[in-house]
Design a protein around this motif. Sequence first.
Motif, mmCIF file in Angstrom:
data_model
loop_
_atom_site.group_PDB
_atom_site.id
_atom_site.type_symbol
_atom_site.label_atom_id
_atom_site.label_comp_id
_atom_site.label_asym_id
_atom_site.label_seq_id
_atom_site.Cartn_x
_atom_site.Cartn_y
_atom_site.Cartn_z
ATOM 1 N N LEU A 69 -10.639 32.520 4.626
ATOM 2 C CA LEU A 69 -9.681 31.420 4.532
ATOM 3 C C LEU A 69 -8.689 31.655 3.392
ATOM 4 N N LEU A 70 -9.153 32.149 2.269
ATOM 5 C CA LEU A 70 -8.254 32.434 1.142
ATOM 6 C C LEU A 70 -7.187 33.461 1.508
ATOM 7 N N ARG A 71 -7.533 34.403 2.370
ATOM 8 C CA ARG A 71 -6.562 35.422 2.794
ATOM 9 C C ARG A 71 -5.534 34.872 3.781
ATOM 10 N N SER A 72 -5.736 33.646 4.269
ATOM 11 C CA SER A 72 -4.816 33.039 5.248
ATOM 12 C C SER A 72 -3.874 32.029 4.614
ATOM 13 N N ARG A 88 0.783 34.916 -12.089
ATOM 14 C CA ARG A 88 0.875 35.754 -10.885
ATOM 15 C C ARG A 88 0.344 35.058 -9.638
ATOM 16 N N ARG A 89 -0.737 34.306 -9.778
ATOM 17 C CA ARG A 89 -1.309 33.606 -8.625
ATOM 18 C C ARG A 89 -0.311 32.575 -8.088
ATOM 19 N N GLN A 90 0.313 31.834 -9.001
ATOM 20 C CA GLN A 90 1.293 30.830 -8.605
ATOM 21 C C GLN A 90 2.498 31.501 -7.953
ATOM 22 N N LYS A 91 2.929 32.626 -8.519
ATOM 23 C CA LYS A 91 4.077 33.343 -7.972
ATOM 24 C C LYS A 91 3.771 33.868 -6.568
ATOM 25 N N THR A 92 2.556 34.343 -6.353
ATOM 26 C CA THR A 92 2.150 34.809 -5.028
ATOM 27 C C THR A 92 2.158 33.661 -4.032
ATOM 28 N N ALA A 93 1.679 32.502 -4.467
ATOM 29 C CA ALA A 93 1.671 31.320 -3.592
ATOM 30 C C ALA A 93 3.095 30.889 -3.255
ATOM 31 N N ILE A 94 3.980 30.957 -4.223
ATOM 32 C CA ILE A 94 5.378 30.584 -3.983
ATOM 33 C C ILE A 94 6.027 31.571 -3.018
ATOM 34 N N ARG A 95 5.739 32.858 -3.193
ATOM 35 C CA ARG A 95 6.286 33.878 -2.277
ATOM 36 C C ARG A 95 5.772 33.654 -0.848
ATOM 37 N N ALA A 144 -2.718 23.914 -4.679
ATOM 38 C CA ALA A 144 -2.925 25.256 -4.130
ATOM 39 C C ALA A 144 -4.170 25.264 -3.247
ATOM 40 N N LEU A 145 -4.217 26.224 -2.330
ATOM 41 C CA LEU A 145 -5.367 26.369 -1.440
ATOM 42 C C LEU A 145 -6.645 26.539 -2.248
ATOM 43 N N ALA A 146 -6.597 27.343 -3.289
ATOM 44 C CA ALA A 146 -7.789 27.569 -4.112
ATOM 45 C C ALA A 146 -8.297 26.270 -4.724
ATOM 46 N N LYS A 147 -7.387 25.401 -5.140
ATOM 47 C CA LYS A 147 -7.775 24.119 -5.733
ATOM 48 C C LYS A 147 -8.447 23.230 -4.685
ATOM 49 N N VAL A 148 -7.899 23.193 -3.474
ATOM 50 C CA VAL A 148 -8.493 22.393 -2.400
ATOM 51 C C VAL A 148 -9.869 22.942 -2.034
ATOM 52 N N MET A 149 -10.002 24.261 -2.004
ATOM 53 C CA MET A 149 -11.298 24.856 -1.687
ATOM 54 C C MET A 149 -12.316 24.583 -2.793
ATOM 55 N N ASP A 176 -0.736 32.036 3.734
ATOM 56 C CA ASP A 176 0.585 31.851 4.329
ATOM 57 C C ASP A 176 0.521 31.022 5.608
ATOM 58 N N LEU A 177 -0.521 31.215 6.419
ATOM 59 C CA LEU A 177 -0.699 30.421 7.630
ATOM 60 C C LEU A 177 -1.037 28.966 7.291
ATOM 61 N N VAL A 178 -1.798 28.758 6.231
ATOM 62 C CA VAL A 178 -2.103 27.401 5.765
ATOM 63 C C VAL A 178 -0.799 26.702 5.369
ATOM 64 N N THR A 179 0.064 27.409 4.679
ATOM 65 C CA THR A 179 1.342 26.841 4.252
ATOM 66 C C THR A 179 2.212 26.483 5.450
ATOM 67 N N LYS A 180 2.319 27.397 6.428
ATOM 68 C CA LYS A 180 3.111 27.121 7.628
ATOM 69 C C LYS A 180 2.563 25.911 8.379
ATOM 70 N N THR A 181 1.244 25.833 8.495
ATOM 71 C CA THR A 181 0.614 24.715 9.185
ATOM 72 C C THR A 181 0.862 23.413 8.433
ATOM 73 N N GLY A 182 0.753 23.448 7.115
ATOM 74 C CA GLY A 182 1.013 22.263 6.306
ATOM 75 C C GLY A 182 2.443 21.772 6.455
ATOM 76 N N LEU A 183 3.394 22.684 6.486
ATOM 77 C CA LEU A 183 4.796 22.297 6.677
ATOM 78 C C LEU A 183 5.018 21.676 8.049
ATOM 79 N N TRP A 184 4.380 22.251 9.065
ATOM 80 C CA TRP A 184 4.507 21.686 10.402
ATOM 81 C C TRP A 184 3.913 20.278 10.439
ATOM 82 N N LEU A 185 2.738 20.103 9.834
ATOM 83 C CA LEU A 185 2.105 18.782 9.800
ATOM 84 C C LEU A 185 3.009 17.768 9.106
ATOM 85 N N ARG A 186 3.530 18.151 7.949
ATOM 86 C CA ARG A 186 4.376 17.243 7.177
ATOM 87 C C ARG A 186 5.611 16.821 7.963
ATOM 88 N N ASP A 187 6.170 17.753 8.723
ATOM 89 C CA ASP A 187 7.399 17.467 9.454
ATOM 90 C C ASP A 187 7.174 16.743 10.778
#
Length: 153
Positions: free
Chosen positions: A74-77, A5-12, A34-39, A79-90
């Motif tokens: 930070l854990l509640r953010s 479920r945690r992985q599925k939530t992260a994918i969503r 995952a964010l949790a792993k980095v934290m 989706d914003l971490v993901t968006k920021t990571g995609l922007w950085l990568r691109d």
Amino acid sequence: MTRNRRQKTAIRAHQAATETTYLNARRRQLSWPALAKVMEQHEKLNDFGIGVFNPLRMTAEQRRAELAADREKLLRSEDLVTKTGLWLRDNITPIKTPTAGSYTVKHVMEQATGAYATNGVFIAAALIVGYTFRYDPPNVRFGMSERDLNRLR
């Protein structure tokens, strides 16, 4: 089908951030930690950045409580971490030498995208993407191309 479920939530969250199909989001998400792993790897990473604001004014118990609260924020953010990571990568090419300060680059990103992110969200995204880093509390120095940063300014 994903049973975790945690992985599925992260994918969503990744799917919503990238506005792509679930399958494409799953493929892309599985290559990043995952964010949790980095934290878990960076124990003082939180919404503020690294550590707490003005730690000398607090007792040890107050510092622990503030750090725990900001880590939860930070854990509640995710989706914003993901968006920021995609922007950085691109937009920003990684380099070996960590010279770009997280707080400075965070402002460059905010000007380019129009979206606000905390210093901790930006740091977490850059760590997830895999930039080389060096702590400079409460910020982090990252190995990011100065040419790309100047182009975005």
